[in-house]
Design a protein around this motif. Structure first.
Motif, PDB file in Angstrom:
ATOM      1  N   ASP A 154      61.518 -13.271  -6.831  1.00 41.50           N
ATOM      2  CA  ASP A 154      60.092 -13.485  -6.553  1.00 41.50           C
ATOM      3  C   ASP A 154      59.425 -14.256  -7.691  1.00 41.50           C
ATOM      4  N   THR A 155      59.789 -13.946  -8.927  1.00 43.11           N
ATOM      5  CA  THR A 155      59.222 -14.675 -10.060  1.00 43.11           C
ATOM      6  C   THR A 155      59.616 -16.144 -10.017  1.00 43.11           C
ATOM      7  N   LEU A 156      60.862 -16.404  -9.663  1.00 40.81           N
ATOM      8  CA  LEU A 156      61.333 -17.792  -9.592  1.00 40.81           C
ATOM      9  C   LEU A 156      60.637 -18.550  -8.467  1.00 40.81           C
ATOM     10  N   VAL A 157      60.426 -17.892  -7.346  1.00 36.45           N
ATOM     11  CA  VAL A 157      59.733 -18.534  -6.231  1.00 36.45           C
ATOM     12  C   VAL A 157      58.301 -18.908  -6.628  1.00 36.45           C
ATOM     13  N   ALA A 158      57.661 -18.019  -7.392  1.00 38.26           N
ATOM     14  CA  ALA A 158      56.298 -18.312  -7.829  1.00 38.26           C
ATOM     15  C   ALA A 158      56.260 -19.529  -8.754  1.00 38.26           C
ATOM     16  N   VAL A 159      57.241 -19.662  -9.639  1.00 37.31           N
ATOM     17  CA  VAL A 159      57.285 -20.821 -10.528  1.00 37.31           C
ATOM     18  C   VAL A 159      57.549 -22.093  -9.732  1.00 37.31           C
ATOM     19  N   PHE A 160      58.449 -22.024  -8.766  1.00 38.01           N
ATOM     20  CA  PHE A 160      58.719 -23.198  -7.932  1.00 38.01           C
ATOM     21  C   PHE A 160      57.474 -23.626  -7.153  1.00 38.01           C
ATOM     22  N   GLY A 161      56.634 -22.657  -6.804  1.00 38.42           N
ATOM     23  CA  GLY A 161      55.420 -22.995  -6.077  1.00 38.42           C
ATOM     24  C   GLY A 161      54.436 -23.806  -6.890  1.00 38.42           C
ATOM     25  N   GLU A 162      54.603 -23.830  -8.200  1.00 37.44           N
ATOM     26  CA  GLU A 162      53.708 -24.607  -9.057  1.00 37.44           C
ATOM     27  C   GLU A 162      54.137 -26.058  -9.210  1.00 37.44           C
ATOM     28  N   VAL A 163      55.275 -26.422  -8.654  1.00 35.45           N
ATOM     29  CA  VAL A 163      55.726 -27.816  -8.697  1.00 35.45           C
ATOM     30  C   VAL A 163      55.063 -28.542  -7.526  1.00 35.45           C
ATOM     31  N   ILE A 164      53.917 -29.134  -7.782  1.00 35.26           N
ATOM     32  CA  ILE A 164      53.113 -29.765  -6.717  1.00 35.26           C
ATOM     33  C   ILE A 164      52.921 -31.248  -6.952  1.00 35.26           C
ATOM     34  N   GLY A 165      53.501 -31.791  -7.999  1.00 30.16           N
ATOM     35  CA  GLY A 165      53.341 -33.216  -8.266  1.00 30.16           C
ATOM     36  C   GLY A 165      51.934 -33.546  -8.725  1.00 30.16           C
ATOM     37  N   GLY A 166      51.325 -34.553  -8.119  1.00 26.21           N
ATOM     38  CA  GLY A 166      49.979 -34.975  -8.501  1.00 26.21           C
ATOM     39  C   GLY A 166      49.569 -36.207  -7.725  1.00 26.21           C
TER      40      GLY A 166
END
Length: 474
Positions: A154-166
């Motif tokens: 779950d922690t890893l999924v949350a970090v991956f969710g922050e990869v949103i580009g720009g």
């Protein structure tokens, strides 16, 4: 429950953290190139605007617009690089912890299977009760490991969710003078073609180097690898833990902190000993103290369960300095030594698994030392098995330890013949003694005067009266 645990571990290990770090490096390189180009264009625009001539002012404005676009592109590339770097580091940390959880889970399942055999063996009540308690303990730990694995996922999924580009900056207005194209002449998507950006993997036939601990590692440049390269000196072939930052020897499991320059206690996980002079340059061990190389490779020696002097084996691993947690000679020292041996074997196995997984993803080629961690693991398993061995007295029949007063009294002729119910063995022994006396009295098997030897028969020397008690009661 086992399927859920393994599926969770598979999800964590499915992420290619090495590729994420390599991609982050490529985006960082792009940001640097964009910044350099922007600075050059802004300088040219300033020089052009200062020159007299028709149309130079408009040209300077267009150059300044392209330079400003380069600044925006550099900021975007830097943001994406940070996102990918964070995701790659989080994935590496989760992968190492997942390997540790998986190894501990396998050990718990194996231990629980052994206790299930004890519980179903049909032994006495004490053995069954102990086995039931052990089963409950192992089952509880297995459930804890499952929850820990889910938390890591779950922690890893949350970090991956922050990869949103720009959002990319708008393209500058260049007018007809630019030839109708975009700056760069159709370079295409970032990272596509050309192969100039940093790549995640290396050649499969890359040259290798045999490190001091017996590991075979690639000699090319792998800037994102956790395995220390040849430039690490005597630490070459060690694995940098993404969670602690310590260098772990995959042959023995010992750890070294390159920041403080101290060894790490295998029980407390804290640095100890004097600060070494090779803390920053990662060299100076001279082959590694305690790493005994031979035909079977490098392994941990003299760390099995036993008396207090066994601590000298640990001192050999740390340059002659005994870890503080093992420096005492109390009754708990053998148990602490077994726990330390188990921790070292666990860390060595996790380091090998992590390095091999990273190499499969395109990192530094890595082959573990021959028999890496096997001696440490065997020592730990043997010590643990010895501590879990059931004493023989718990497996004997209760009749073995039951006193039989009738047997003793009958054997010493203190209370007449033994009762039939409780003294069968004593009666048998009494019967055998009686047979011998009967043979002696009857002369059977003894010599007589008629045999020609000229000696008296044995009964001639036997008294007809039974001896009474002595004066002093002996």
């Amino acid at each position: 429950m086992a399927d859920d645990f393994h599926r969770t571990i598979d999800v964590i290990l499915s992420a290619n953290d090495y590729a994420m770090k390599a991609a982050a490096g490529a985006w960082m390189a792009l940001a640097g190139a964009a910044t350099g180009s922007s600075d050059s264009l802004n300088g040219i625009a300033a020089e052009t605007a200062a020159e007299p001539g028709i149309g130079l002012v408009e040209l300077a404005d267009r150059l300044g617009g392209v330079g400003g676009w380069g600044d925006g592109a550099a900021a975007l590339a830097m943001s994406v690089s940070r996102q990918l770097q964070n995701a790659g580091e989080a994935s590496s940390m989760a992968a190492e912890r997942a390997q540790s959880l998986l190894l501990e889970y396998q050990n718990e399942v194996e231990a629980r299977a052994g206790k299930e055999e004890d519980a179903t063996s049909g032994g006495n009540g004490a053995v069954t009760l102990q086995a039931d308690k052990a089963l409950a303990m192992h089952g509880s730990r297995i459930e804890e490991l499952r929850r820990e694995a889910e938390s890591e996922r779950d922690t890893l999924v949350a970090v991956f969710g922050e990869v949103i580009g720009g959002n990319a900056p708008p393209a500058p207005e260049v007018g007809a003078a630019a030839g109708g194209g975009v700056p760069g002449g159709g370079a295409g998507p970032v990272g596509a073609g050309g192969g100039s950006a940093a790549t995640a993997g290396g050649s499969t036939d890359a040259p290798t180097h045999l490190a001091a601990n017996g590991a075979a590692i690639g000699t090319d440049a792998y800037p994102y690898s956790s395995v220390v390269g040849v430039d690490g000196g005597d630490f070459a072939g060690w694995v940098r833990s993404p969670n602690t930052g310590f260098l772990v020897d995959p042959a023995t499991g010992r750890e070294f902190d390159p920041v403080s320059g101290r060894w790490i206690d295998p029980l407390t996980g804290r640095p100890f000993g004097e600060v070494t002079d090779y803390a920053t340059r990662l060299a100076g061990l001279g082959g590694g103290p305690g790493a005994l190389a031979g035909a079977g490779g490098v392994g941990l020696v003299a760390v099995g369960g036993g008396p207090a002097p066994q601590g000298s084996g640990f001192a050999g691993l740390y340059g002659g300095v005994l870890p503080p947690s093992l420096a005492h000679t109390g009754p708990a020292q053998p148990q602490l030594a077994r726990q330390a041996a188990g921790n070292l074997a666990h860390k060595a196995e996790v380091a090998n698994r992590f390095a091999a997984r990273e190499a499969a993803q395109g990192g530094r080629p890595y082959l573990p030392p021959p028999g890496a961690g096997s001696q440490a693991a065997a020592t730990a398993r043997g010590a643990a098995a010895a501590s879990r061995t059931r004493p023989r007295l718990f497996g004997e029949s209760p009749d073995t330890w039951r006193a039989r007063a009738a047997d003793a009294s009958a054997r010493h002729r203190l209370a007449g013949p033994a009762p039939a119910a409780g003294g069968a063995q004593g009666a048998a022994r009494t019967g055998k003694g009686g047979d011998r006396r009967e043979r002696r009295d009857s002369g059977t098997g003894s010599r007589s005067a008629a045999d020609g030897s000229g000696k008296e028969p044995d009964r001639a020397w036997c008294s007809a009266r039974r001896a009474g008690r002595g004066v002093l009661g002996e």
